[in-house]
Design a protein around this motif. Sequence first.
Motif, mmCIF file in Angstrom:
data_model
loop_
_atom_site.group_PDB
_atom_site.id
_atom_site.type_symbol
_atom_site.label_atom_id
_atom_site.label_comp_id
_atom_site.label_asym_id
_atom_site.label_seq_id
_atom_site.Cartn_x
_atom_site.Cartn_y
_atom_site.Cartn_z
ATOM 1 N N GLY A 82 -2.327 -45.769 26.207
ATOM 2 C CA GLY A 82 -1.437 -44.834 25.531
ATOM 3 C C GLY A 82 -1.896 -43.403 25.676
ATOM 4 N N ARG A 83 -3.206 -43.176 25.594
ATOM 5 C CA ARG A 83 -3.709 -41.814 25.709
ATOM 6 C C ARG A 83 -3.508 -41.252 27.112
ATOM 7 N NH1 ARG A 83 -8.262 -42.842 24.394
ATOM 8 N NH2 ARG A 83 -9.432 -42.582 26.320
ATOM 9 N N VAL A 84 -3.824 -42.054 28.125
ATOM 10 C CA VAL A 84 -3.624 -41.611 29.508
ATOM 11 C C VAL A 84 -2.142 -41.436 29.801
ATOM 12 C CG1 VAL A 84 -3.905 -42.248 31.936
ATOM 13 C CG2 VAL A 84 -5.767 -42.640 30.317
ATOM 14 N N GLY A 85 -1.319 -42.331 29.247
ATOM 15 C CA GLY A 85 0.125 -42.223 29.449
ATOM 16 C C GLY A 85 0.713 -40.958 28.878
ATOM 17 N N CYS A 86 0.049 -40.394 27.883
ATOM 18 C CA CYS A 86 0.492 -39.131 27.287
ATOM 19 C C CYS A 86 -0.145 -37.923 27.973
ATOM 20 C CB CYS A 86 0.172 -39.105 25.792
ATOM 21 S SG CYS A 86 1.098 -40.313 24.825
ATOM 22 N N GLY A 87 -0.726 -38.163 29.131
ATOM 23 C CA GLY A 87 -1.321 -37.066 29.886
ATOM 24 C C GLY A 87 -2.775 -36.816 29.562
ATOM 25 N N GLY A 88 -3.387 -37.698 28.759
ATOM 26 C CA GLY A 88 -4.796 -37.540 28.423
ATOM 27 C C GLY A 88 -5.065 -36.457 27.403
ATOM 28 N N ASP A 89 -3.995 -35.886 26.830
ATOM 29 C CA ASP A 89 -4.183 -34.786 25.884
ATOM 30 C C ASP A 89 -4.385 -35.260 24.447
ATOM 31 O OD1 ASP A 89 -3.885 -32.935 27.915
ATOM 32 O OD2 ASP A 89 -1.699 -32.901 27.699
ATOM 33 N N THR A 90 -4.118 -36.542 24.195
ATOM 34 C CA THR A 90 -4.268 -37.065 22.845
ATOM 35 C C THR A 90 -5.748 -37.141 22.467
ATOM 36 O OG1 THR A 90 -2.308 -38.427 23.186
ATOM 37 C CG2 THR A 90 -3.711 -38.996 21.323
ATOM 38 N N GLU A 91 -6.080 -36.636 21.287
ATOM 39 C CA GLU A 91 -7.475 -36.669 20.858
ATOM 40 C C GLU A 91 -7.910 -38.101 20.575
ATOM 41 O OE1 GLU A 91 -8.822 -33.978 17.896
ATOM 42 O OE2 GLU A 91 -7.351 -32.448 18.405
ATOM 43 N N LEU A 92 -9.201 -38.341 20.768
ATOM 44 C CA LEU A 92 -9.746 -39.654 20.459
ATOM 45 C C LEU A 92 -9.571 -39.956 18.977
ATOM 46 C CD1 LEU A 92 -13.119 -39.770 22.435
ATOM 47 C CD2 LEU A 92 -11.022 -41.024 22.932
ATOM 48 N N GLY A 93 -9.193 -41.202 18.703
ATOM 49 C CA GLY A 93 -9.050 -41.657 17.328
ATOM 50 C C GLY A 93 -9.614 -43.052 17.195
ATOM 51 N N GLY A 94 -9.408 -43.648 16.051
ATOM 52 C CA GLY A 94 -9.894 -44.999 15.815
ATOM 53 C C GLY A 94 -11.165 -45.014 15.006
ATOM 54 N N GLU A 95 -11.866 -46.121 15.080
ATOM 55 C CA GLU A 95 -13.063 -46.332 14.273
ATOM 56 C C GLU A 95 -14.234 -46.694 15.164
ATOM 57 O OE1 GLU A 95 -13.032 -48.438 10.294
ATOM 58 O OE2 GLU A 95 -14.040 -49.970 11.515
ATOM 59 N N LEU A 96 -15.379 -46.132 14.878
ATOM 60 C CA LEU A 96 -16.607 -46.440 15.607
ATOM 61 C C LEU A 96 -17.645 -46.900 14.598
ATOM 62 C CD1 LEU A 96 -17.822 -46.315 18.506
ATOM 63 C CD2 LEU A 96 -18.823 -44.123 17.844
ATOM 64 N N ARG A 97 -18.155 -48.108 14.781
ATOM 65 C CA ARG A 97 -19.139 -48.671 13.859
ATOM 66 C C ARG A 97 -20.527 -48.561 14.489
ATOM 67 N NH1 ARG A 97 -16.744 -54.320 13.636
ATOM 68 N NH2 ARG A 97 -16.125 -53.602 15.704
ATOM 69 N N VAL A 98 -21.382 -47.831 13.812
ATOM 70 C CA VAL A 98 -22.724 -47.552 14.317
ATOM 71 C C VAL A 98 -23.746 -48.093 13.326
ATOM 72 C CG1 VAL A 98 -24.328 -45.738 15.054
ATOM 73 C CG2 VAL A 98 -21.869 -45.462 15.444
ATOM 74 N N GLY A 99 -24.776 -48.727 13.838
ATOM 75 C CA GLY A 99 -25.871 -49.185 12.998
ATOM 76 C C GLY A 99 -27.109 -48.357 13.244
ATOM 77 N N ALA A 100 -27.820 -48.020 12.197
ATOM 78 C CA ALA A 100 -29.048 -47.233 12.334
ATOM 79 C C ALA A 100 -30.136 -47.845 11.480
ATOM 80 C CB ALA A 100 -28.812 -45.783 11.914
ATOM 81 N N SER A 101 -31.323 -47.950 12.042
ATOM 82 C CA SER A 101 -32.450 -48.382 11.230
ATOM 83 C C SER A 101 -32.803 -47.267 10.261
ATOM 84 C CB SER A 101 -33.637 -48.786 12.111
ATOM 85 O OG SER A 101 -33.971 -47.751 13.006
ATOM 86 N N ASN A 102 -33.658 -47.575 9.294
ATOM 87 C CA ASN A 102 -33.803 -46.706 8.127
ATOM 88 C C ASN A 102 -34.265 -45.285 8.447
ATOM 89 O OD1 ASN A 102 -33.340 -48.199 5.393
ATOM 90 N ND2 ASN A 102 -34.306 -49.705 6.719
ATOM 91 N N THR A 103 -35.223 -45.137 9.333
ATOM 92 C CA THR A 103 -35.693 -43.786 9.652
ATOM 93 C C THR A 103 -34.566 -42.950 10.237
ATOM 94 O OG1 THR A 103 -37.976 -44.504 10.014
ATOM 95 C CG2 THR A 103 -37.303 -42.441 11.056
ATOM 96 N N VAL A 104 -33.815 -43.538 11.164
ATOM 97 C CA VAL A 104 -32.715 -42.809 11.794
ATOM 98 C C VAL A 104 -31.617 -42.537 10.773
ATOM 99 C CG1 VAL A 104 -30.984 -42.857 13.623
ATOM 100 C CG2 VAL A 104 -33.237 -43.877 14.028
ATOM 101 N N GLY A 105 -31.212 -43.556 10.031
ATOM 102 C CA GLY A 105 -30.096 -43.413 9.110
ATOM 103 C C GLY A 105 -30.378 -42.480 7.950
#
Length: 295
Positions: A82-105
């Motif tokens: 869908g994003r490429v079909g719109c010319g690639g101008d659509t901003e990234l969306g959605g959800e990203l799940r990241v895990g971090a150990s305690n020092t990093v988080g």
Amino acid sequence: MINISPRQLEVFVQIARLGSVRAAAEVLHLTQPAASMALAEMERQLDAPVFARERGRLRLNTRGRELLPLAQELLERYAEFGRVGCGGDTELGGELRVGASNTVGNYRVGELLGDFVRAHPHVSVRLRVSNTAEIVAAMLDHALELGCVEGPVAHPALEVQPWRDDALVVCAPPDHPLARKRRLQPDDFAGARWVLREPGSATRSLSERALSMLPAGETVLELDQAEAIKQAVIAGLGIACLPEVAVVDAAANGRLRVLRTPFLDLQRKLSLLLHRQRYRGALIEAFLASADGRG
């Protein structure tokens, strides 16, 4: 011919993540019967169940575990289409799940997420903070897209990319006998009372490696957060190996003392984790670019 819809895939992925049809329906803004029907239709077309029913929760069976990364990839490719079909101008969306150990988080979350969040305001980042062993387990279950940990990881399903250098330091209360010594030697630590992280944490593993080079001491407390250990040291309950980044402020204002221990190797690497089976779509690639300064 199998004709599984994106909506059915969404239901499948969310049930796998949340463990129930009701919770998946809420996230997807569906009624519970509609979500149940979507799952039932997908399983009918596959001619096989993808979940085992255990005490009111749904857990992926062997077929489901095989299909989950494929379903995630199909949904990400659908969004990219869908994003490429719109010319690639659509901003990234959605959800990203990241895990971090305690020092990093707890102490490096700005370094890990800051540039990405500023560059992609329409992406919802979900950060899970736990110890290294639990982040690795979540990565293997496809519950997280990426991980960032402080411990060594050697699992054939996971790719490990170095991210930052890090170090532990040995800390003591300012009035501790070791803090008053001008030049410490390993023998000075005989009988020391230690406050340690819980088993399964990378900090615990590195601490145990360091302690093996010292005379025997006593473990007086095990705590699951670096901040709790720091407060225990400040309170005079013992000494500890802590991430250097976690004690900068307390050392600067004199609440604890960092001991000079050149005879101990307390260096380590912080690393990014990726699942080798996980499709690396635009979200993951953008995150990786941001993490190494290319984004």
